[in-house]
Write a protein that holds these residues in place. Structure first.
Motif, PDB file in Angstrom:
ATOM      1  N   THR A 140      14.824  12.625  -4.321  1.00  0.00           N
ATOM      2  CA  THR A 140      13.409  12.353  -4.049  1.00  0.00           C
ATOM      3  C   THR A 140      12.699  11.832  -5.287  1.00  0.00           C
ATOM      4  OG1 THR A 140      13.373  14.105  -2.376  1.00  0.00           O
ATOM      5  CG2 THR A 140      11.252  13.356  -3.222  1.00  0.00           C
ATOM      6  N   ALA A 141      12.952  12.476  -6.423  1.00  0.00           N
ATOM      7  CA  ALA A 141      12.316  12.040  -7.667  1.00  0.00           C
ATOM      8  C   ALA A 141      12.754  10.626  -8.027  1.00  0.00           C
ATOM      9  CB  ALA A 141      12.657  13.008  -8.793  1.00  0.00           C
ATOM     10  N   GLY A 142      14.038  10.334  -7.852  1.00  0.00           N
ATOM     11  CA  GLY A 142      14.527   9.002  -8.175  1.00  0.00           C
ATOM     12  C   GLY A 142      13.881   7.919  -7.328  1.00  0.00           C
ATOM     13  N   VAL A 143      13.757   8.185  -6.023  1.00  0.00           N
ATOM     14  CA  VAL A 143      13.157   7.200  -5.116  1.00  0.00           C
ATOM     15  C   VAL A 143      11.679   7.006  -5.429  1.00  0.00           C
ATOM     16  CG1 VAL A 143      12.542   6.741  -2.712  1.00  0.00           C
ATOM     17  CG2 VAL A 143      14.822   7.605  -3.269  1.00  0.00           C
ATOM     18  N   VAL A 144      10.955   8.110  -5.595  1.00  0.00           N
ATOM     19  CA  VAL A 144       9.511   8.017  -5.838  1.00  0.00           C
ATOM     20  C   VAL A 144       9.225   7.330  -7.172  1.00  0.00           C
ATOM     21  CG1 VAL A 144       7.419   9.365  -6.256  1.00  0.00           C
ATOM     22  CG2 VAL A 144       8.938   9.985  -4.382  1.00  0.00           C
ATOM     23  N   VAL A 145       9.997   7.657  -8.204  1.00  0.00           N
ATOM     24  CA  VAL A 145       9.788   7.023  -9.510  1.00  0.00           C
ATOM     25  C   VAL A 145      10.084   5.525  -9.429  1.00  0.00           C
ATOM     26  CG1 VAL A 145      10.684   6.871 -11.864  1.00  0.00           C
ATOM     27  CG2 VAL A 145      10.152   9.100 -10.877  1.00  0.00           C
ATOM     28  N   ALA A 146      11.142   5.158  -8.708  1.00  0.00           N
ATOM     29  CA  ALA A 146      11.479   3.737  -8.573  1.00  0.00           C
ATOM     30  C   ALA A 146      10.372   2.973  -7.844  1.00  0.00           C
ATOM     31  CB  ALA A 146      12.804   3.585  -7.838  1.00  0.00           C
ATOM     32  N   LEU A 147       9.905   3.536  -6.727  1.00  0.00           N
ATOM     33  CA  LEU A 147       8.858   2.860  -5.960  1.00  0.00           C
ATOM     34  C   LEU A 147       7.532   2.841  -6.720  1.00  0.00           C
ATOM     35  CD1 LEU A 147       9.541   4.219  -2.347  1.00  0.00           C
ATOM     36  CD2 LEU A 147      10.421   2.153  -3.444  1.00  0.00           C
ATOM     37  N   GLY A 148       7.171   3.991  -7.298  1.00  0.00           N
ATOM     38  CA  GLY A 148       5.922   4.051  -8.048  1.00  0.00           C
ATOM     39  C   GLY A 148       5.948   3.173  -9.282  1.00  0.00           C
ATOM     40  N   GLY A 149       7.084   3.157  -9.975  1.00  0.00           N
ATOM     41  CA  GLY A 149       7.198   2.312 -11.160  1.00  0.00           C
ATOM     42  C   GLY A 149       7.087   0.837 -10.825  1.00  0.00           C
ATOM     43  N   PHE A 150       7.693   0.440  -9.711  1.00  0.00           N
ATOM     44  CA  PHE A 150       7.599  -0.963  -9.305  1.00  0.00           C
ATOM     45  C   PHE A 150       6.169  -1.322  -8.923  1.00  0.00           C
ATOM     46  CE2 PHE A 150       7.988  -4.497  -6.298  1.00  0.00           C
ATOM     47  CZ  PHE A 150       8.735  -5.383  -7.069  1.00  0.00           C
ATOM     48  N   SER A 151       5.460  -0.362  -8.316  1.00  0.00           N
ATOM     49  CA  SER A 151       4.060  -0.603  -7.965  1.00  0.00           C
ATOM     50  C   SER A 151       3.220  -0.853  -9.212  1.00  0.00           C
ATOM     51  CB  SER A 151       3.506   0.593  -7.184  1.00  0.00           C
ATOM     52  OG  SER A 151       2.128   0.446  -6.929  1.00  0.00           O
ATOM     53  N   VAL A 152       3.478  -0.093 -10.271  1.00  0.00           N
ATOM     54  CA  VAL A 152       2.746  -0.289 -11.529  1.00  0.00           C
ATOM     55  C   VAL A 152       3.030  -1.671 -12.107  1.00  0.00           C
ATOM     56  CG1 VAL A 152       2.543   0.510 -13.918  1.00  0.00           C
ATOM     57  CG2 VAL A 152       2.660   2.174 -12.052  1.00  0.00           C
ATOM     58  N   LEU A 153       4.287  -2.083 -12.056  1.00  0.00           N
ATOM     59  CA  LEU A 153       4.654  -3.393 -12.600  1.00  0.00           C
ATOM     60  C   LEU A 153       3.983  -4.530 -11.833  1.00  0.00           C
ATOM     61  CD1 LEU A 153       8.474  -2.887 -13.297  1.00  0.00           C
ATOM     62  CD2 LEU A 153       6.604  -2.910 -14.952  1.00  0.00           C
ATOM     63  N   SER A 187       0.827  -1.212   0.000  1.00  0.00           N
ATOM     64  CA  SER A 187       0.000   0.000   0.000  1.00  0.00           C
ATOM     65  C   SER A 187       0.862   1.264   0.000  1.00  0.00           C
ATOM     66  CB  SER A 187      -0.932   0.002   1.213  1.00  0.00           C
ATOM     67  OG  SER A 187      -0.188   0.066   2.418  1.00  0.00           O
ATOM     68  N   HIS A 188       2.031   1.191   0.646  1.00  0.00           N
ATOM     69  CA  HIS A 188       2.927   2.343   0.649  1.00  0.00           C
ATOM     70  C   HIS A 188       3.499   2.586  -0.749  1.00  0.00           C
ATOM     71  CE1 HIS A 188       3.174   1.297   5.072  1.00  0.00           C
ATOM     72  NE2 HIS A 188       2.867   2.578   5.099  1.00  0.00           N
ATOM     73  N   LEU A 189       3.778   1.512  -1.473  1.00  0.00           N
ATOM     74  CA  LEU A 189       4.271   1.670  -2.838  1.00  0.00           C
ATOM     75  C   LEU A 189       3.188   2.265  -3.731  1.00  0.00           C
ATOM     76  CD1 LEU A 189       6.313  -1.624  -3.384  1.00  0.00           C
ATOM     77  CD2 LEU A 189       7.033   0.559  -2.417  1.00  0.00           C
ATOM     78  N   ASP A 190       1.939   1.880  -3.492  1.00  0.00           N
ATOM     79  CA  ASP A 190       0.834   2.469  -4.250  1.00  0.00           C
ATOM     80  C   ASP A 190       0.730   3.967  -3.976  1.00  0.00           C
ATOM     81  OD1 ASP A 190       0.285  -0.033  -5.217  1.00  0.00           O
ATOM     82  OD2 ASP A 190      -1.332  -0.444  -3.778  1.00  0.00           O
ATOM     83  N   ALA A 191       0.985   4.366  -2.729  1.00  0.00           N
ATOM     84  CA  ALA A 191       0.942   5.790  -2.382  1.00  0.00           C
ATOM     85  C   ALA A 191       2.035   6.556  -3.115  1.00  0.00           C
ATOM     86  CB  ALA A 191       1.093   5.960  -0.871  1.00  0.00           C
ATOM     87  N   ALA A 192       3.217   5.934  -3.252  1.00  0.00           N
ATOM     88  CA  ALA A 192       4.304   6.581  -3.993  1.00  0.00           C
ATOM     89  C   ALA A 192       3.910   6.789  -5.448  1.00  0.00           C
ATOM     90  CB  ALA A 192       5.570   5.730  -3.897  1.00  0.00           C
ATOM     91  N   ARG A 193       3.200   5.810  -6.013  1.00  0.00           N
ATOM     92  CA  ARG A 193       2.756   5.939  -7.401  1.00  0.00           C
ATOM     93  C   ARG A 193       1.814   7.120  -7.563  1.00  0.00           C
ATOM     94  NH1 ARG A 193      -0.487   0.927  -9.783  1.00  0.00           N
ATOM     95  NH2 ARG A 193      -1.861   1.593  -8.086  1.00  0.00           N
ATOM     96  N   GLY A 194       1.021   7.381  -6.533  1.00  0.00           N
ATOM     97  CA  GLY A 194       0.055   8.463  -6.628  1.00  0.00           C
ATOM     98  C   GLY A 194       0.655   9.851  -6.597  1.00  0.00           C
TER      99      GLY A 194
END
Length: 247
Positions: A108-121, A45-52
């Protein structure tokens, strides 16, 4: 004006080299360990929040590039400047407030994109979830590397008897044939090198507290007399000519 000959190069003191690297390694390892523990404790759920918030973070990342506060810093003399080959006396320029903001935004952008991108996958291919620990570990190691790189050297930019260091890049005085303003929106000083490097080499600018004109004056003065920095006695850098606007 010709550059200094090979005899002008200073020999750095390697006594402080490994202690500085060890300190940087310990700092980076500590950050990686703490980050890894925090990230691995996150649930999906935290990874989903990063995607948002990816788009919001990226918008902030782009917006911060337009903040260019006036730079009034000076080159500061240090008896020991940690560089890529050892410790030397020299002049140091610190990172500016805009530079720290830019670095923070990049991380910050690198971390959020990595977490959000993994959530999408994982949402599209659930079997990818098995790769979550390695991905989060890689993100933690990346954070540790940033701390290591920032801690390893003294200052963002340094002028020593051996040459000019900008971040982790090293330019011997014998290769610097001249300098001028880069003409880029973010500012900076273009180094005319021999042999020339591609893309063209630009140092300073928005992420440096020292204005370009002050940096140009110092580089022009010491590229032909680097021995003045190698003596070990305090050196006062030259100032730009009167009437030259600082940027």
């Amino acid at each position: 004006m010709s550059g200094p000959g090979p005899m002008a190069a200073a020999v750095p003191d390697r006594d402080g080299l490994w202690s500085r690297r060890l300190f940087a390694l310990l700092a980076g390892t500590a950050v990686a360990a703490v980050s890894g523990r925090v990230l691995l404790a996150l649930d999906p759920s935290h990874l989903d929040a990063a995607r948002g918030v990816v788009w919001l973070v990226m918008l902030g990342h782009l917006a911060q590039r337009y903040w260019r506060p006036r730079r009034t810093g000076r080159l500061i003399w240090r008896p020991r400047v940690a560089g890529p080959h050892g410790a030397e006396p020299g002049l140091v320029a610190r990172r500016s407030a805009a530079g720290w903001l830019g670095l923070t935004a990049d991380v910050t952008a690198g971390v959020v994109v990595a977490l959000g991108g993994f959530s999408v996958l994982t949402e599209r291919w659930p079997q990818v979830e098995a790769g979550r620990p390695p991905v989060l570990t890689a993100v933690a190691l990346g954070l540790g590397w940033v701390v290591y790189a920032e801690t390893r050297f003294t200052g963002r930019l340094a002028l020593t008897g051996g040459g000019l260091r900008y971040g982790g890049d090293w330019y011997p005085w014998s290769e610097i044939r001249g300098v001028r303003r880069s003409g880029e929106r973010a500012g900076g000083v273009h180094l005319r090198l021999e042999p020339e490097r591609l893309p063209r080499t630009v140092v300073g600018g928005r992420d440096l507290a020292v204005p370009d004109e002050r940096l140009i004056a110092a580089i022009e003065a010491f590229r032909t007399t680097p021995e003045a920095l190698a003596v070990g006695l305090p050196v006062t850098p030259p100032e730009p000519a009167p009437g030259v606007a600082e940027r």
